[in-house]
Motif scaffolding. Structure first.
Motif, PDB file in Angstrom:
ATOM      1  N   ASP A  30       0.832  -1.287   0.164  1.00  0.00           N
ATOM      2  CA  ASP A  30       0.152  -0.068   0.010  1.00  0.00           C
ATOM      3  C   ASP A  30       0.804   1.354   0.025  1.00  0.00           C
ATOM      4  OD1 ASP A  30      -2.206  -1.544   0.003  1.00  0.00           O
ATOM      5  OD2 ASP A  30      -2.706  -1.214   2.090  1.00  0.00           O
ATOM      6  N   GLN A  31       2.040   1.219   0.733  1.00  0.00           N
ATOM      7  CA  GLN A  31       2.889   2.334   0.772  1.00  0.00           C
ATOM      8  C   GLN A  31       3.517   2.645  -0.579  1.00  0.00           C
ATOM      9  OE1 GLN A  31       3.971   4.639   3.495  1.00  0.00           O
ATOM     10  NE2 GLN A  31       1.885   4.059   4.146  1.00  0.00           N
ATOM     11  N   ALA A  32       3.886   1.569  -1.154  1.00  0.00           N
ATOM     12  CA  ALA A  32       4.617   1.668  -2.466  1.00  0.00           C
ATOM     13  C   ALA A  32       3.636   2.207  -3.455  1.00  0.00           C
ATOM     14  CB  ALA A  32       5.063   0.061  -2.854  1.00  0.00           C
ATOM     15  N   ASP A  33       2.358   1.677  -3.357  1.00  0.00           N
ATOM     16  CA  ASP A  33       1.327   2.339  -4.389  1.00  0.00           C
ATOM     17  C   ASP A  33       1.066   3.773  -4.037  1.00  0.00           C
ATOM     18  OD1 ASP A  33       0.666  -0.309  -5.517  1.00  0.00           O
ATOM     19  OD2 ASP A  33      -0.813  -0.722  -4.204  1.00  0.00           O
ATOM     20  N   GLU A  34       1.071   4.191  -2.784  1.00  0.00           N
ATOM     21  CA  GLU A  34       0.977   5.526  -2.576  1.00  0.00           C
ATOM     22  C   GLU A  34       2.168   6.492  -3.028  1.00  0.00           C
ATOM     23  OE1 GLU A  34      -1.741   7.308  -1.299  1.00  0.00           O
ATOM     24  OE2 GLU A  34      -2.825   5.325  -1.542  1.00  0.00           O
ATOM     25  N   LEU A  35       3.233   5.882  -2.809  1.00  0.00           N
ATOM     26  CA  LEU A  35       4.450   6.693  -3.627  1.00  0.00           C
ATOM     27  C   LEU A  35       4.173   6.757  -4.796  1.00  0.00           C
ATOM     28  CD1 LEU A  35       7.970   5.791  -2.641  1.00  0.00           C
ATOM     29  CD2 LEU A  35       7.434   6.154  -4.958  1.00  0.00           C
ATOM     30  N   MET A  36       4.152   5.629  -5.726  1.00  0.00           N
ATOM     31  CA  MET A  36       3.861   6.008  -7.256  1.00  0.00           C
ATOM     32  C   MET A  36       2.855   6.855  -7.604  1.00  0.00           C
ATOM     33  SD  MET A  36       6.333   4.287  -8.119  1.00  0.00           S
ATOM     34  CE  MET A  36       6.247   3.889 -10.040  1.00  0.00           C
ATOM     35  N   LYS A  37       1.625   6.901  -6.872  1.00  0.00           N
ATOM     36  CA  LYS A  37       0.555   7.892  -7.230  1.00  0.00           C
ATOM     37  C   LYS A  37       1.088   9.311  -6.985  1.00  0.00           C
ATOM     38  CE  LYS A  37      -3.211   4.587  -5.808  1.00  0.00           C
ATOM     39  NZ  LYS A  37      -4.185   4.343  -5.220  1.00  0.00           N
ATOM     40  N   ALA A  38       1.647   9.345  -5.890  1.00  0.00           N
ATOM     41  CA  ALA A  38       2.452  10.658  -5.548  1.00  0.00           C
ATOM     42  C   ALA A  38       3.360  11.190  -6.740  1.00  0.00           C
ATOM     43  CB  ALA A  38       3.049  10.638  -4.058  1.00  0.00           C
ATOM     44  N   ALA A  39       4.099  10.384  -7.200  1.00  0.00           N
ATOM     45  CA  ALA A  39       5.200  10.630  -8.182  1.00  0.00           C
ATOM     46  C   ALA A  39       4.427  11.073  -9.439  1.00  0.00           C
ATOM     47  CB  ALA A  39       5.994   9.366  -8.260  1.00  0.00           C
ATOM     48  N   GLU A  40       3.328  10.279  -9.746  1.00  0.00           N
ATOM     49  CA  GLU A  40       2.644  10.833 -10.899  1.00  0.00           C
ATOM     50  C   GLU A  40       2.029  12.245 -10.845  1.00  0.00           C
ATOM     51  OE1 GLU A  40       2.019   9.361 -13.886  1.00  0.00           O
ATOM     52  OE2 GLU A  40       3.457   7.611 -13.465  1.00  0.00           O
ATOM     53  N   ARG A  41       1.313  12.569  -9.563  1.00  0.00           N
ATOM     54  CA  ARG A  41       1.061  13.734  -9.337  1.00  0.00           C
ATOM     55  C   ARG A  41       1.983  14.978  -9.478  1.00  0.00           C
ATOM     56  NH1 ARG A  41      -1.743  10.945  -5.266  1.00  0.00           N
ATOM     57  NH2 ARG A  41      -0.623  11.755  -3.495  1.00  0.00           N
ATOM     58  N   GLU A  42       3.359  14.517  -9.128  1.00  0.00           N
ATOM     59  CA  GLU A  42       4.127  15.482  -9.235  1.00  0.00           C
ATOM     60  C   GLU A  42       4.845  15.500 -10.531  1.00  0.00           C
ATOM     61  OE1 GLU A  42       5.872  17.374  -6.708  1.00  0.00           O
ATOM     62  OE2 GLU A  42       4.253  16.885  -5.469  1.00  0.00           O
ATOM     63  N   GLY A  43       4.151  14.814 -11.398  1.00  0.00           N
ATOM     64  CA  GLY A  43       4.644  14.781 -13.041  1.00  0.00           C
ATOM     65  C   GLY A  43       6.062  13.753 -13.117  1.00  0.00           C
ATOM     66  N   ILE A  44       6.112  12.921 -12.148  1.00  0.00           N
ATOM     67  CA  ILE A  44       7.167  12.038 -12.401  1.00  0.00           C
ATOM     68  C   ILE A  44       6.712  10.714 -12.681  1.00  0.00           C
ATOM     69  CG2 ILE A  44       9.303  10.683 -11.221  1.00  0.00           C
ATOM     70  CD1 ILE A  44       9.162  13.164  -9.279  1.00  0.00           C
ATOM     71  N   PRO A  45       6.934  10.079 -13.916  1.00  0.00           N
ATOM     72  CA  PRO A  45       6.314   8.703 -14.506  1.00  0.00           C
ATOM     73  C   PRO A  45       7.179   7.556 -13.785  1.00  0.00           C
ATOM     74  CG  PRO A  45       7.632   9.928 -16.264  1.00  0.00           C
ATOM     75  CD  PRO A  45       7.811  10.982 -14.990  1.00  0.00           C
ATOM     76  N   ALA A  46       6.298   6.576 -13.806  1.00  0.00           N
ATOM     77  CA  ALA A  46       6.676   5.370 -13.004  1.00  0.00           C
ATOM     78  C   ALA A  46       8.029   4.770 -13.768  1.00  0.00           C
ATOM     79  CB  ALA A  46       5.884   4.180 -13.157  1.00  0.00           C
ATOM     80  N   ALA A  47       8.173   5.067 -14.911  1.00  0.00           N
ATOM     81  CA  ALA A  47       9.620   4.708 -15.686  1.00  0.00           C
ATOM     82  C   ALA A  47      10.865   5.551 -15.227  1.00  0.00           C
ATOM     83  CB  ALA A  47       9.495   4.872 -17.184  1.00  0.00           C
ATOM     84  N   GLU A  48      10.608   6.658 -14.918  1.00  0.00           N
ATOM     85  CA  GLU A  48      11.542   7.319 -14.099  1.00  0.00           C
ATOM     86  C   GLU A  48      12.041   6.757 -12.752  1.00  0.00           C
ATOM     87  OE1 GLU A  48      12.429  12.153 -13.682  1.00  0.00           O
ATOM     88  OE2 GLU A  48      11.052  11.551 -15.486  1.00  0.00           O
ATOM     89  N   ILE A  49      11.242   6.342 -12.277  1.00  0.00           N
ATOM     90  CA  ILE A  49      11.428   5.872 -10.848  1.00  0.00           C
ATOM     91  C   ILE A  49      12.194   4.371 -10.908  1.00  0.00           C
ATOM     92  CG2 ILE A  49      10.558   4.726  -8.661  1.00  0.00           C
ATOM     93  CD1 ILE A  49       8.858   7.504  -8.767  1.00  0.00           C
ATOM     94  N   ASN A  50      11.661   3.529 -11.903  1.00  0.00           N
ATOM     95  CA  ASN A  50      12.048   2.217 -12.485  1.00  0.00           C
ATOM     96  C   ASN A  50      13.270   2.193 -12.730  1.00  0.00           C
ATOM     97  OD1 ASN A  50       9.640   1.319 -10.946  1.00  0.00           O
ATOM     98  ND2 ASN A  50       8.651   1.215 -13.075  1.00  0.00           N
TER      99      ASN A  50
END
Length: 73
Positions: A30-50
């Protein structure tokens, strides 16, 4: 390579890591999901984190295990 992605992960984990230690994979997921959603809201795509981390789940789980005062031995 994206330093923006790893910087976001580091900052988010520092600000949002639960106070209680848990080894519950659902809670960590759940925390990981929240982190990824927050990143998207900040304009950071999942690919950039991955690009920077293999698994957000593992980053959060390890941070919880290694935090000061944790129950981990």
């Amino acid at each position: 390579m994206s330093t923006r992605g790893i910087n976001f992960v580091d900052r988010w984990v520092a600000e949002h890591l639960p106070n209680a230690m848990t080894d519950d994979p659902v809670a960590v997921s759940d925390q990981a999901d929240e982190l990824m959603k927050a990143a998207e809201r900040e304009g950071i795509p999942a690919a950039e984190i991955n690009e920077e981390v293999d698994s957000v789940f593992e980053v959060i789980f390890e941070a919880m295990e290694n935090r000061e005062g944790s129950l981990a031995g």
